[in-house]
Design an enzyme around this catalytic site. Structure first.
Site, mmCIF file in Angstrom:
data_model
loop_
_atom_site.group_PDB
_atom_site.id
_atom_site.type_symbol
_atom_site.label_atom_id
_atom_site.label_comp_id
_atom_site.label_asym_id
_atom_site.label_seq_id
_atom_site.Cartn_x
_atom_site.Cartn_y
_atom_site.Cartn_z
ATOM 1 N N ILE A 192 0.835 -1.198 0.000
ATOM 2 C CA ILE A 192 0.000 0.000 0.000
ATOM 3 C C ILE A 192 0.871 1.251 0.000
ATOM 4 O O ILE A 192 0.563 2.236 -0.676
ATOM 5 C CB ILE A 192 -0.930 0.007 1.240
ATOM 6 C CG1 ILE A 192 -1.674 -1.333 1.366
ATOM 7 C CG2 ILE A 192 -1.895 1.170 1.167
ATOM 8 C CD1 ILE A 192 -2.488 -1.714 0.152
ATOM 9 N N GLU A 193 1.946 1.217 0.755
ATOM 10 C CA GLU A 193 2.802 2.396 0.901
ATOM 11 C C GLU A 193 3.599 2.701 -0.362
ATOM 12 O O GLU A 193 3.685 3.851 -0.788
ATOM 13 C CB GLU A 193 3.766 2.200 2.073
ATOM 14 C CG GLU A 193 3.125 2.297 3.441
ATOM 15 C CD GLU A 193 2.846 3.739 3.840
ATOM 16 O OE1 GLU A 193 3.193 4.657 3.075
ATOM 17 O OE2 GLU A 193 2.273 3.950 4.918
#
Length: 602
Positions: A192-193
């Site tokens: 996600i990051e």
């Protein structure tokens, strides 16, 4: 009251999912200090790769069409572009081929990667290991979670590409998350990051797999300087991330949606949202808080990914086989070494060495450590034998520089493409005073600059070449002058601030040093997604109005002038008392005479 997470979905759980039991709560003395909290509040402009626009966070979002992948976010070789750098190694990388032989397949060139291990009795693959440690309530009845599940399902090639790139890093990340006693859904957070790209860089100045901003990185003892950025190092960044998340888990009593929100938006912002709901007698779960849009999507996106990993067949997703045994090992070093030499001694391509050691900004390791290199497992004996026969004093190449009259350290550093600190450190100098005729020892690369393609400078050069190929034109060069800002320069050349920042590896809020060179392209309406006309708007009669601007913390006259499309000298003319004050005071008001047709102050 912060609720305790308990499973509440109807999803059949065939694998043994057990609840989180090993996370220790910190004592009050061990909890994050107020200072640490204020530092952490600026965390984390999460990198959303350009090809993955966020689905809407509205309750009807799952009914809307999924966002399309933008052609501008794919380079000529079919690699995705994450932030300002290429988001993955080439499909033909020998390092990835080695990883593939150990289970981490390069799937972007294959029709299917759902391969089983050769021996069923071997330890479980990475996905099985993850499922065994999953403990989150996935909140599958939440529309925001369903919206992100739909996006992932509609873009299966994205997951294949991300997991293929991350096969080098995921086994280590999973091991460290287990060792920290954290729920294994957290091992998916780098997806996600950063889309599992260690070179990813966000608009919020966050970098690396875990997207640390500098303040939070230094709070957790990550080294950042000219030689090295530990935010991109797999070991340093993962150690810091698990420590940071352990602290947040304790702070929020293992309510992980709240803890993850604090990782994304800062603990201060989450605490403010909780207190606001408490004053209004509202629930204080993540789903009830008024958080920034990015954070409202951040947790659902992770839950959506975990739902797919937990039951890929349910969603028609095929995950690449990844062995839990990592394909690399740590090779200890005793001192600094040229990375081209290290690659030669280990008999691996230089690019592969950089991908395993992405924290190194330059052509050599840091003179003060960390004294280690990550190498493919099979090359450890080779490196051991070759390095033993290579003299330690020859692992860095040195050049003698005789100081000329009038020379400065900054000029010498520019000539050799070094930092001033690197020269000071190499010559054990305590100050910038140098004497003509004396000799400086200058560390220099063993190979040509082109042999260090993933160094910081070469990544910037490659970025520029990529945009030249895209726009079929060389860039214009703009020399930064006093009072310039990205907004003012973008307006001058009639391009967007976002594009100007991306062309130059900056963020929209970057401060521009006077004298720096910025590169500016002039995209045509047919090739630029923004479709900005290069023709200036017709001139209109000025509409001058007097406004009074309240000075904010961090403001300067140049920033205010750029914000309102005026000049510093004009502001001083309208406010004669400024000449009597050494600096601006937050809360004071400035008189501004503005043409409101052209001013777009915020």
């Amino acid at each position: 009251m912060i609720r305790t997470l308990m499973p509440r979905t109807a999803l059949p759980i065939a694998m043994g999912i057990y609840l989180l039991t090993g996370c220790q709560l910190l004592s009050k003395d061990e909890a994050l200090s107020d200072h640490a909290t204020s530092e952490a509040q600026t965390k984390q402009g999460t990198l959303i790769p350009d090809l993955t626009q966020d689905p809407s966070d509205s309750t009807e979002a799952w009914k809307q069409p999924a966002p399309e992948i933008e052609p501008d976010d794919i380079d000529a070789e079919g690699q995705t572009i994450s932030g300002t750098f290429l988001a993955g190694p080439a499909a033909t990388s020998p390092l990835l081929e080695l990883a593939a032989r150990q289970g981490a397949l390069e799937c972007s060139t294959r029709a299917s990667c759902d391969l089983a291990p050769d021996h069923p009795s071997e330890p479980p693959d990475l996905w099985t290991k993850l499922r065994q440690g999953f403990s989150f309530d996935l909140a599958l009845d939440e529309p925001r979670v369903q919206s992100h599940i739909k996006w992932f399902v509609d873009h299966p090639d994205y997951l294949q590409r991300v997991f293929s790139r991350g096969a080098l890093y995921l086994p280590y990340i999973v091991d460290q998350v287990i060792e920290a006693g954290l729920p294994l859904e957290i091992a998916l957070l780098p997806v996600i990051e950063s889309a599992l790209d260690p070179f990813a860089y966000s608009q919020g100045r966050a970098s690396g797999l875990w997207q640390f901003i500098p303040a939070t990185a230094r709070l957790y003892h990550i080294k950042i300087d000219w030689w090295y950025d530990g935010r991109r190092d797999i070991i340093d960044s993962t150690k810091a991330a698990t420590a940071f998340l352990t602290d947040l888990g304790a702070r929020y009593q293992q309510d992980w949606p709240l803890a993850l929100s604090a990782y994304n938006a800062g603990a201060g912002r989450v605490n403010q949202a909780i207190k606001r709901n408490q004053r209004q007698n509202k629930a204080t779960t993540f789903w009830d808080l008024a958080l920034p849009k990015e954070t409202r999507n951040y947790v659902p996106k992770l839950l959506a990914l975990a739902a797919i990993i937990r039951s890929p067949d349910t969603y028609g997703i095929t995950l690449p086989y990844i062995d839990m045994k990592k394909s690399w090992a740590v090779f200890p070093m005793s001192n600094q070494i040229d990375l081209a030499l290290a690659a030669d001694l280990a008999e691996v391509p230089v690019d592969d060495l950089y991908r395993l050691n992405p924290g190194h900004n330059q052509w050599a390791t840091h003179p003060q450590g960390p004294y280690r290199l990550l190498l493919p497992q099979a090359q450890i004996p080779v490196m051991t034998d070759n390095l033993a026969s290579y003299p330690s004093e020859q692992r860095i190449t040195w050049r003698r520089h005789i100081i000329r009259s009038g020379e400065t350290l900054s000029e010498i550093a520019d000539d050799y493409q070094l930092s001033v600190d690197a020269i000071l450190e190499a010559n054990q100098l305590s100050g910038h005073l140098i004497i003509a005729g004396e000799i400086l020892m200058i560390p220099t690369p063993l190979a040509s600059p082109n042999d260090y393609l993933l160094s910081s400078d070469n990544r910037a050069t490659n970025r520029l070449k990529r945009y030249q190929a895209r726009y079929q034109q060389p860039p214009q060069e703009h020399t930064v002058r006093s009072g310039d800002s990205l907004w003012r320069i973008a307006k001058q050349y009639q391009v967007s601030v976002r594009e100007l920042a991306r062309w130059n590896g900056l963020t929209p809020k970057s401060v521009l040093p006077i004298g720096d060179i910025l590169f500016v392209f002039q995209p045509t309406p047919t090739t630029d997604a923004l479709k900005i006309s290069r023709n200036p708007p017709p001139q209109t009669r000025p509409m001058v109005r007097t406004i009074y601007y309240k000075i904010r913390t961090g403001d300067s006259l140049s920033k205010i002038a750029a914000r309102f499309n005026t000049s510093v000298s004009a502001i001083k003319t309208w406010n004669p008392t400024l000449t009597q004050k050494p600096y601006l005071h937050p809360g004071d008001r400035l008189r501004l005479e503005l043409n409101v047709r052209n001013s777009q102050g915020t």
